[in-house]
Design an enzyme around this catalytic site. Structure first.
Site, PDB file in Angstrom:
ATOM      1  CB  CYS A 161      13.301   9.424   7.672  1.00  0.00           C
ATOM      2  SG  CYS A 161      14.166   8.220   6.635  1.00  0.00           S
TER       3      CYS A 161
ATOM      4  CE  LYS B 111      -1.735   2.847   2.836  1.00  0.00           C
ATOM      5  NZ  LYS B 111      -1.760   4.050   1.935  1.00  0.00           N
TER       6      LYS B 111
ATOM      7  CD  GLU C 192      11.127  13.027  11.266  1.00  0.00           C
ATOM      8  OE1 GLU C 192      11.842  12.433  10.444  1.00  0.00           O
ATOM      9  OE2 GLU C 192      10.143  12.483  11.823  1.00  0.00           O
TER      10      GLU C 192
ATOM     11  CD  GLU D 199      13.570   4.579   7.638  1.00  0.00           C
ATOM     12  OE1 GLU D 199      13.499   5.749   8.085  1.00  0.00           O
ATOM     13  OE2 GLU D 199      13.547   4.308   6.435  1.00  0.00           O
TER      14      GLU D 199
END
Length: 490
Positions: free
Chosen positions: A292, A182, A386, A258
């Site tokens: 990331c 997906k 972040e 992750e």
């Protein structure tokens, strides 16, 4: 589908299930927009949980026969996919530019890494040999086999959609698993349907790769909790990853996660400032900081601080911004309004907290200016969160103890980098930073097919890439043979 549908100007309004391009169980679609122009370029199905069920059932039915194929047969399909990647490189780069706002350098790096992942996957197929082990029981022969987990679910993100899907899909197929993928709803073609097209053309047997496009709010829970699921490979935020991992674990499926990062970049007192800034510009502003493993915080020794800030701001302010299809542009658009607004909110709050805006801070539509913030501290909004944008908060430190303490003062532990004049000292500092990946005299945006990739603390579970991926996608099976009569105590 036709050959032209390696690009986004075709009809992608179909799911790929059991080797067929099929309609979703409802008529609703998701529009795919070019973030650079805001033009609608295609549409994909908004799948339902019933569609997810169909995909998992097809994968489960096809997997056993695939696992019985030889390693050479499985590798051959991956090799054919590599040939297609090579032949259609320009189409793939164009699709990444249009769908995800990828400038040429980023799009090429993504294609190149995905290709490398496929090359590495062909070798994984042959690393599942049976091993022997000594026994303490006379006449016993021990064999340890490595067998596929079964059905691998993949939920991939929008920032590096092609590579971060391929790094799970290719190894899973090579090791005898079937896959349900997906992709993110912002990048459903480059993150999903394009892979289906590639492996269909490469001759992958039906049912082994199934692609379901849809909103996470509609089908994400079913993807992560399906009873046929054996491994859940997820790349995304820590917040969502915790939910996905919990749902997978409920059915004893292995979560391979992750997750988010808050990556420090440490510049020591003896560092080469010019070299450090070169690395910093790439590590902060590649793909608009939407990575990331990009630099989230610049930790710079106070003796170099002013010079570093001045150079970084000058370089950031000179980066060409514009449509990523024009090769001269380095900075493209961020993915959507929500992402833009969150980035700008972090910048505004950080300035309100006392930081100085050296350059940037503005935007035009989805183009956010590369931004440098000086006089920052570790607890300011753009540093402790972040930010996932082209933002560089620069924080001074007085000694290496303080630098290490600040670097580790986060729940995340994905990636980090250090620039030091003394490489041995830089290497020692790398050991003290709590991150799954640390790069000395480089920046943290690195991924190589042959090296384990993953984080510590709240940045994930398990590892992608290298031989480490075998631990996520296969399990060991112990078979013993007693070759002579065994004596028992009773």
């Amino acid at each position: 589908m036709t050959d032209r549908e390696f690009t986004l100007d075709g009809d992608w309004n179909a799911l790929y299930v059991d080797g067929e391009w099929v309609a979703a169980s409802r008529d609703e679609t998701i529009a795919v927009e070019n973030p650079a122009t805001r033009e609608r370029v295609t549409e994909v199905p908004a799948a339902t949980e019933d569609d997810v069920d169909r995909a998992y059932e097809a994968a489960a039915a096809a997997q056993a026969a695939w696992s019985e194929r030889s390693a050479e047969e499985r590798a051959s399909v991956i090799e054919d996919a590599i040939g297609i990647l090579d032949d259609r490189r320009d189409d793939i780069l164009e699709a990444l530019a249009v769908e995800s706002g990828s400038a040429n350098a980023k799009a090429f790096a993504e294609w190149q890494t995905a290709q490398g992942m496929c090359h590495h996957a062909t070798g994984l197929a042959g690393r599942m040999e049976t091993e022997t082990s000594d026994s303490m029981i006379p006449g016993k022969q021990n064999e340890i086999e490595r067998v596929p987990e079964g059905v691998v679910g993949v939920i991939s993100p929008w920032n590096f959609p092609f590579n971060l899907s391929m790094r799970a899909v290719a190894p899973a197929l090579a090791t005898g698993n079937a896959v349900v993928l997906k992709p993110a709803s912002s990048t459903p073609v480059t993150g999903g349907l394009l892979l289906a097209r590639i492996f269909e053309e490469a001759g992958l047997p039906d049912g082994l790769l199934n692609v379901v496009t849809g909103r996470g709010s509609d089908v994400g829970d079913r993807m992560a909790s399906h009873p046929e699921l054996d491994v859940m490979a997820f790349t995304g935020s820590t917040e969502v990853g915790r939910r996905v991992a919990a749902q997978a674990a409920e059915n004893l499926a292995l979560p391979a996660m992750e997750l988010g990062g808050n990556n420090p970049y440490v510049v020591t007192a003896d560092a080469d400032v010019d070299a450090a800034v070169d690395s910093a510009v790439f590590g902060s502003f590649l793909h608009q900081g939407q990575i990331c493993i990009s630099i989230n915080r610049h930790l710079v020794h106070e003796s170099l601080y002013d010079e570093y800030v001045e150079q970084l701001a000058e370089r950031a302010g000179s980066l060409p911004i514009g449509d990523p299809r024009e090769r001269e542009n380095v900075v493209g658009p961020v993915i959507d309004e929500d992402q833009r607004d969150q980035i700008l909110a972090y910048v505004e709050e950080t300035v309100e907290q006392g930081a100085t805006l050296e350059t940037g801070g503005g935007h035009e539509d989805l183009y956010v200016e590369p931004t440098v913030l000086s006089d920052a501290t570790n607890d300011m909004a753009a540093a402790c969160n972040e930010h996932f944008g082209p933002v560089a908060p620069v924080i001074p430190f007085s000694d290496e103890e303080e630098a290490v303490e600040m670097a580790n003062d986060t729940e995340h532990g994905l990636a980090a980098a250090i620039h030091a004049g003394d490489l041995d000292r830089g290497r020692e500092l790398a050991d003290r930073i709590e991150a799954g990946m640390v790069h000395v005299n480089d920046q943290p945006v690195n991924e190589e097919p042959s090296v384990p990739f993953g984080g510590m603390k709240a940045s994930g579970i398990g590892r992608y890439d290298g031989d480490a991926i075998l631990h996520e996608l296969t399990q060991t099976k112990w078979i013993s043979t007693q070759t002579e009569k065994r004596d028992y105590p009773f």
